[in-house]
Design a protein around this motif. Sequence first.
Motif, short mmCIF file in Angstrom:
data_model
loop_
_atom_site.label_atom_id
_atom_site.label_comp_id
_atom_site.label_asym_id
_atom_site.label_seq_id
_atom_site.Cartn_x
_atom_site.Cartn_y
_atom_site.Cartn_z
N ARG A 33 7.11 -2.92 -3.44
CA ARG A 33 6.41 -3.73 -2.47
C ARG A 33 7.95 -4.42 -1.88
O ARG A 33 7.86 -4.78 -0.37
N GLN A 46 -2.59 -0.83 0.50
CA GLN A 46 -3.70 -1.27 0.39
C GLN A 46 -4.88 0.33 0.58
O GLN A 46 -3.90 1.79 1.11
N THR A 47 -5.91 0.54 0.55
CA THR A 47 -6.87 1.30 0.40
C THR A 47 -7.04 1.88 1.91
O THR A 47 -7.21 1.24 2.07
N GLN A 67 2.94 -8.97 4.10
CA GLN A 67 2.11 -8.88 5.37
C GLN A 67 2.03 -9.30 6.24
O GLN A 67 2.10 -8.53 6.78
N GLY A 120 0.32 0.56 5.63
CA GLY A 120 -0.24 -0.75 5.25
C GLY A 120 -1.04 -0.05 4.12
O GLY A 120 -1.64 -0.60 3.51
N ILE A 160 -10.29 0.90 8.65
CA ILE A 160 -9.39 -0.28 8.55
C ILE A 160 -8.82 -0.83 9.99
O ILE A 160 -8.15 -2.02 10.52
N GLN A 200 -7.89 -4.83 9.95
CA GLN A 200 -7.08 -4.82 9.22
C GLN A 200 -5.58 -4.85 10.47
O GLN A 200 -4.86 -5.19 10.12
N GLN A 249 -7.23 5.87 -2.38
CA GLN A 249 -6.17 4.82 -2.31
C GLN A 249 -5.36 4.50 -2.22
O GLN A 249 -4.79 6.16 -1.25
N SER A 250 -3.71 3.66 -2.35
CA SER A 250 -2.44 3.79 -1.47
C SER A 250 -2.26 4.72 -2.07
O SER A 250 -1.85 5.22 -3.07
#
Length: 317
Positions: free
Chosen positions: A168, A238-239, A17, A234, A244, A248, A140-141
Amino acid sequence: MLLQSEIASILLNGLQQGAIYALLGIGLTIILGTMEFLNLAHGALYLVGAYTGLIVFQETALSNGLLYSSGITTLGFEGGFLAALFVVPIVGFGIGLLMERFVAEPFYDRPETDQLLVTFGLALIVEETVKNVIGGNTFQSIAPSTIFGVNVSQPISLPLVGLFPSWRLFIIGIAFLVIGLTYLVIERTDFGLVVQAGTHDSEMVRILGIPINRSYSLVFAVGAALAAFAGLIGASIQTVSPQIGTEQALVPAFLTIVVGGAGSVRGAIAGGLVLGVIISAMTQTYSQWAQIVLYLFVALMLIVKPEGLFGSAEVGE
């Protein structure tokens, strides 16, 4: 008491993150520091990066999209995300050039409130355009199942951490590769020297005869490309939705440079990582307090060290 595995997991998730925050923070801080331009559309660039990545990922995947409909079902590698890795920064760079020329430049000598209004308006236009053109649905991601022929859909076992999503780990690696390259450009090149000098005292740079104005477009474009790349990263974990950019990206980007110090690339990296670890720790332990603790920490930083970890008092004056 947290176990060692939980602490290691928090740190890894915090790196992931924090890398996104750092990418956003670097882009925002070089624009703010060099041009003294407050860009509230920085989150919109993250949004553009996420949706561009989503579109490129879908259209260049070998199981559907444009390539599939054209009869191309094999390239020897998974095309979707790799194509996005190249296309998204280029799109962000191009948009940054246009933004600097047609949005930022006319407002360089205007009050900061004018800069805030025009860039906030631009962010709203981008968000509403995405809603009307693509729709307000949540996607979705866009994590691929393989990358460079390696299966990244399965978790791998790490010392202390245990099972951790391999995708990740790849994201952490690619994000820090870009951060490292950006840092080297800023620290080791003539362009970087102009940016550094501009972030400390742009007026003095002009008086010394250095053509800093010529670098403005490039600085803005690089900042935009980093924000778009952060959006792609991102979107892979993430969705994706039209909100966002603000939720985000924009707020975390400003919090990052508050903690790290405006105008400092090292500060943006450090600030992003600190905030990433805080969010990771709180999400994994007391998720309902995560945002509260984050803002309390930033407020404490403003009281104790208002210039940030690596900031200087000259920036923004």
